[in-house]
Design a protein around this motif. Sequence first.
Motif, PDB file in Angstrom:
ATOM      1  N   ALA A 123       0.822  -1.215   0.000  1.00 50.12           N
ATOM      2  CA  ALA A 123       0.000   0.000   0.000  1.00 50.12           C
ATOM      3  C   ALA A 123       0.851   1.258   0.000  1.00 50.12           C
ATOM      4  N   GLN A 124       2.045   1.179   0.577  1.00 46.51           N
ATOM      5  CA  GLN A 124       2.917   2.353   0.588  1.00 46.51           C
ATOM      6  C   GLN A 124       3.339   2.743  -0.826  1.00 46.51           C
ATOM      7  N   ARG A 125       3.237   1.794  -1.763  1.00 51.59           N
ATOM      8  CA  ARG A 125       3.571   2.098  -3.157  1.00 51.59           C
ATOM      9  C   ARG A 125       2.375   2.649  -3.918  1.00 51.59           C
ATOM     10  N   THR A 126       1.166   2.352  -3.438  1.00 53.12           N
ATOM     11  CA  THR A 126      -0.025   2.736  -4.189  1.00 53.12           C
ATOM     12  C   THR A 126      -0.863   3.785  -3.461  1.00 53.12           C
ATOM     13  N   VAL A 127      -1.099   3.573  -2.164  1.00 53.36           N
ATOM     14  CA  VAL A 127      -1.891   4.521  -1.384  1.00 53.36           C
ATOM     15  C   VAL A 127      -1.033   5.691  -0.937  1.00 53.36           C
ATOM     16  N   THR A 128       0.258   5.486  -0.797  1.00 53.01           N
ATOM     17  CA  THR A 128       1.278   6.411  -0.300  1.00 53.01           C
ATOM     18  C   THR A 128       1.318   6.384   1.224  1.00 53.01           C
ATOM     19  N   VAL A 129       2.496   6.665   1.754  1.00 50.32           N
ATOM     20  CA  VAL A 129       2.681   6.681   3.205  1.00 50.32           C
ATOM     21  C   VAL A 129       1.768   7.722   3.839  1.00 50.32           C
ATOM     22  N   GLN A 130       1.637   8.885   3.191  1.00 50.44           N
ATOM     23  CA  GLN A 130       0.783   9.930   3.743  1.00 50.44           C
ATOM     24  C   GLN A 130      -0.662   9.469   3.816  1.00 50.44           C
ATOM     25  N   GLY A 131      -1.104   8.734   2.804  1.00 46.62           N
ATOM     26  CA  GLY A 131      -2.470   8.224   2.817  1.00 46.62           C
ATOM     27  C   GLY A 131      -2.698   7.255   3.962  1.00 46.62           C
ATOM     28  N   ILE A 132      -1.716   6.396   4.218  1.00 41.48           N
ATOM     29  CA  ILE A 132      -1.826   5.458   5.335  1.00 41.48           C
ATOM     30  C   ILE A 132      -1.811   6.220   6.650  1.00 41.48           C
ATOM     31  N   ARG A 133      -0.953   7.221   6.743  1.00 40.12           N
ATOM     32  CA  ARG A 133      -0.859   8.016   7.973  1.00 40.12           C
ATOM     33  C   ARG A 133      -2.191   8.700   8.274  1.00 40.12           C
ATOM     34  N   GLU A 134      -2.840   9.215   7.252  1.00 45.06           N
ATOM     35  CA  GLU A 134      -4.136   9.867   7.457  1.00 45.06           C
ATOM     36  C   GLU A 134      -5.179   8.860   7.935  1.00 45.06           C
ATOM     37  N   ARG A 135      -5.146   7.655   7.388  1.00 48.23           N
ATOM     38  CA  ARG A 135      -6.095   6.631   7.802  1.00 48.23           C
ATOM     39  C   ARG A 135      -5.880   6.209   9.256  1.00 48.23           C
ATOM     40  N   LEU A 136      -4.635   6.303   9.717  1.00 47.02           N
ATOM     41  CA  LEU A 136      -4.302   5.875  11.078  1.00 47.02           C
ATOM     42  C   LEU A 136      -4.565   6.958  12.128  1.00 47.02           C
ATOM     43  N   ALA A 137      -5.100   8.092  11.721  1.00 48.36           N
ATOM     44  CA  ALA A 137      -5.300   9.214  12.646  1.00 48.36           C
ATOM     45  C   ALA A 137      -6.094   8.830  13.899  1.00 48.36           C
ATOM     46  N   PRO A 138      -7.195   8.064  13.799  1.00 45.37           N
ATOM     47  CA  PRO A 138      -7.928   7.704  15.027  1.00 45.37           C
ATOM     48  C   PRO A 138      -7.105   6.837  15.978  1.00 45.37           C
ATOM     49  N   VAL A 139      -6.327   5.900  15.431  1.00 46.02           N
ATOM     50  CA  VAL A 139      -5.470   5.059  16.272  1.00 46.02           C
ATOM     51  C   VAL A 139      -4.409   5.923  16.944  1.00 46.02           C
ATOM     52  N   ARG A 140      -3.840   6.851  16.180  1.00 44.49           N
ATOM     53  CA  ARG A 140      -2.809   7.734  16.729  1.00 44.49           C
ATOM     54  C   ARG A 140      -3.384   8.620  17.838  1.00 44.49           C
ATOM     55  N   ALA A 141      -4.597   9.106  17.645  1.00 45.98           N
ATOM     56  CA  ALA A 141      -5.219   9.968  18.653  1.00 45.98           C
ATOM     57  C   ALA A 141      -5.395   9.223  19.975  1.00 45.98           C
ATOM     58  N   ALA A 142      -5.791   7.957  19.889  1.00 46.68           N
ATOM     59  CA  ALA A 142      -5.935   7.153  21.105  1.00 46.68           C
ATOM     60  C   ALA A 142      -4.580   6.948  21.771  1.00 46.68           C
ATOM     61  N   LYS A 143      -3.554   6.727  20.956  1.00 43.90           N
ATOM     62  CA  LYS A 143      -2.206   6.524  21.503  1.00 43.90           C
ATOM     63  C   LYS A 143      -1.708   7.801  22.180  1.00 43.90           C
ATOM     64  N   ILE A 144      -2.022   8.943  21.615  1.00 44.95           N
ATOM     65  CA  ILE A 144      -1.603  10.216  22.208  1.00 44.95           C
ATOM     66  C   ILE A 144      -2.206  10.371  23.600  1.00 44.95           C
ATOM     67  N   ARG A 145      -3.460   9.976  23.759  1.00 44.67           N
ATOM     68  CA  ARG A 145      -4.105  10.099  25.074  1.00 44.67           C
ATOM     69  C   ARG A 145      -3.405   9.226  26.112  1.00 44.67           C
ATOM     70  N   VAL A 146      -3.045   8.009  25.726  1.00 44.89           N
ATOM     71  CA  VAL A 146      -2.339   7.114  26.653  1.00 44.89           C
ATOM     72  C   VAL A 146      -0.966   7.689  26.995  1.00 44.89           C
TER      73      VAL A 146
END
Length: 207
Positions: free
Chosen positions: A110-133
């Motif tokens: 997916a990093q070749r097709t969706v791009t790393v930035q696209g994956i990073r944007e999709r992971l925003a909810p997971v990252r937000a939860a991690k930030i709280r912890v």
Amino acid sequence: MATMTTGNPSRADANRRRILDVALAELLRDPDASMDQIARAAGVVRRTVYGHFPSREALISTLTDEAVQALADADVAGRTGVTDPAEALARSVLALWATADRYRLLIALAQRTVTVQGIRERLAPVRAAKIRVLQQGLEEGVFTSPLPAPALAYVHEQTLFAVMEAVNDGLLAAEEAGRAATVTVLTSAGVPASLATALVTRVSSHP
């Protein structure tokens, strides 16, 4: 892997679900699998595949969305009911890895097709939860870092991507990667290595 839908879905929905399930299996087996290969494996004509997904990139993007949702579900399940930030982080990373390991070749693709930035944007909810912890742990003195919680969450995210790449490149055994990644994440948050290792061992023994 995503499961087949239950109940009585329409033929189109059933075909779409089957194409996604088969595409995931084929791409994990052969990251260069073509739409023709996927259609043959799914037992449909190529036109049916293109009727649901206008391009190979669109198909991979949809599979990536499903993988990210699986990661989000694993994150929630891993830390639910855990109040200690270090244990919550350890359980979250172990749960994330167990899910990510099933998709790591897809994520690399997916990093070749969706791009790393696209994956990073999709992971925003997971990252937000991690930030709280992480923020809770920093405030309670469980974690220590010169980085603020949002930046530390990015470091942890990239650590997991790097460990996946190391496994894909044969530099780290897959069966060792989950614990190694979790200890690495904890130590980068300021948990002493001996305590991080002991915590991961305990959590792994009592999921």
